[in-house]
Design a protein around this motif. Structure first.
Motif, PDB file in Angstrom:
ATOM      1  N   TYR A 125       0.841  -1.198   0.000  1.00 39.22           N
ATOM      2  CA  TYR A 125       0.000   0.000   0.000  1.00 39.22           C
ATOM      3  C   TYR A 125       0.882   1.256   0.000  1.00 39.22           C
ATOM      4  O   TYR A 125       0.685   2.171  -0.806  1.00 39.22           O
ATOM      5  N   MET A 126       1.854   1.279   0.892  1.00 38.82           N
ATOM      6  CA  MET A 126       2.751   2.437   0.958  1.00 38.82           C
ATOM      7  C   MET A 126       3.628   2.529  -0.290  1.00 38.82           C
ATOM      8  O   MET A 126       3.916   3.631  -0.769  1.00 38.82           O
ATOM      9  N   THR A 127       4.031   1.382  -0.816  1.00 40.07           N
ATOM     10  CA  THR A 127       4.827   1.387  -2.048  1.00 40.07           C
ATOM     11  C   THR A 127       4.006   1.966  -3.200  1.00 40.07           C
ATOM     12  O   THR A 127       4.508   2.784  -3.984  1.00 40.07           O
ATOM     13  N   MET A 128       2.734   1.567  -3.279  1.00 37.56           N
ATOM     14  CA  MET A 128       1.883   2.089  -4.349  1.00 37.56           C
ATOM     15  C   MET A 128       1.642   3.589  -4.149  1.00 37.56           C
ATOM     16  O   MET A 128       1.673   4.358  -5.121  1.00 37.56           O
ATOM     17  N   ALA A 129       1.430   4.021  -2.929  1.00 41.04           N
ATOM     18  CA  ALA A 129       1.243   5.461  -2.657  1.00 41.04           C
ATOM     19  C   ALA A 129       2.485   6.233  -3.086  1.00 41.04           C
ATOM     20  O   ALA A 129       2.385   7.309  -3.692  1.00 41.04           O
ATOM     21  N   HIS A 130       3.654   5.689  -2.781  1.00 39.61           N
ATOM     22  CA  HIS A 130       4.918   6.321  -3.168  1.00 39.61           C
ATOM     23  C   HIS A 130       5.004   6.457  -4.694  1.00 39.61           C
ATOM     24  O   HIS A 130       5.325   7.530  -5.212  1.00 39.61           O
ATOM     25  N   GLU A 131       4.708   5.377  -5.403  1.00 41.18           N
ATOM     26  CA  GLU A 131       4.812   5.411  -6.867  1.00 41.18           C
ATOM     27  C   GLU A 131       3.739   6.308  -7.493  1.00 41.18           C
ATOM     28  O   GLU A 131       4.007   6.993  -8.471  1.00 41.18           O
TER      29      GLU A 131
END
Length: 167
Positions: A125-131
């Motif tokens: 989730y955080m990785t997707m938010a970052h990207e």
């Protein structure tokens, strides 16, 4: 918890250029997972065989990415996974298409025949938010941090709903 050996990461997102990836046909020769997520292998190092040997992990990761795409309202045709066994990129955003490295999912979260933990979902989730933040700003600076936090905060209730539905 500690980062598994060999999965340490530098200070920036390394965008992998299109020439370094090649479409992976998969066992069905569709170049996509069961839910339509495009799949790529590395040209720099042989990963096609690794992908073929780990179809369950590929499809499991596709399930996680599909669920998170729904949380963020992201269309699946703008999500892809790739396998670069020696690469340091967890994920990258290339021309508004989000790419996620199966290697990190496999090392950190994949367990055959198991449902996925809240830790798995929160990590990706955080990785997707970052990207997704890279759709608004390319660098890693305060502005990028602001947008990452904004995405994470705004969509958190949807993540909570997803996690409740999976338990």
């Amino acid at each position: 918890s500690t980062i598994p050996e060999g999965l340490d990461r530098g200070d920036t997102c390394e965008v992998i250029d299109g020439q370094s990836l090649k479409p992976f046909p998969g066992p069905n020769h569709t170049f996509k997972t069961h839910n339509g997520i495009r799949t790529f292998s590395s040209r720099r190092e042989e990963s096609s065989e690794l992908l073929l040997q780990n179809v369950e992990a590929v499809e499991s990761f596709a399930f996680v990415l599909e669920n998170l795409s729904k949380v963020f309202g992201v269309k699946l045709d703008s999500v892809a996974m790739f396998c670069e066994p020696g690469g340091k990129s967890i994920a990258f955003n290339l021309n508004r298409a989000l790419h996620f490295n199966l290697r990190f999912f496999y090392a950190l979260h994949f367990m055959p025949n198991k449902s996925f933990s809240p830790e798995c979902y929160s990590y990706w989730y955080m990785t997707m938010a970052h990207e997704l933040s890279h759709n608004l700003v390319s660098g890693h600076n305060k502005e990028h941090g602001f947008y990452t936090e904004s995405f994470a905060t705004h969509y958190l209730p949807r993540l909570v709903e997803l996690l409740a539905s999976l338990s």
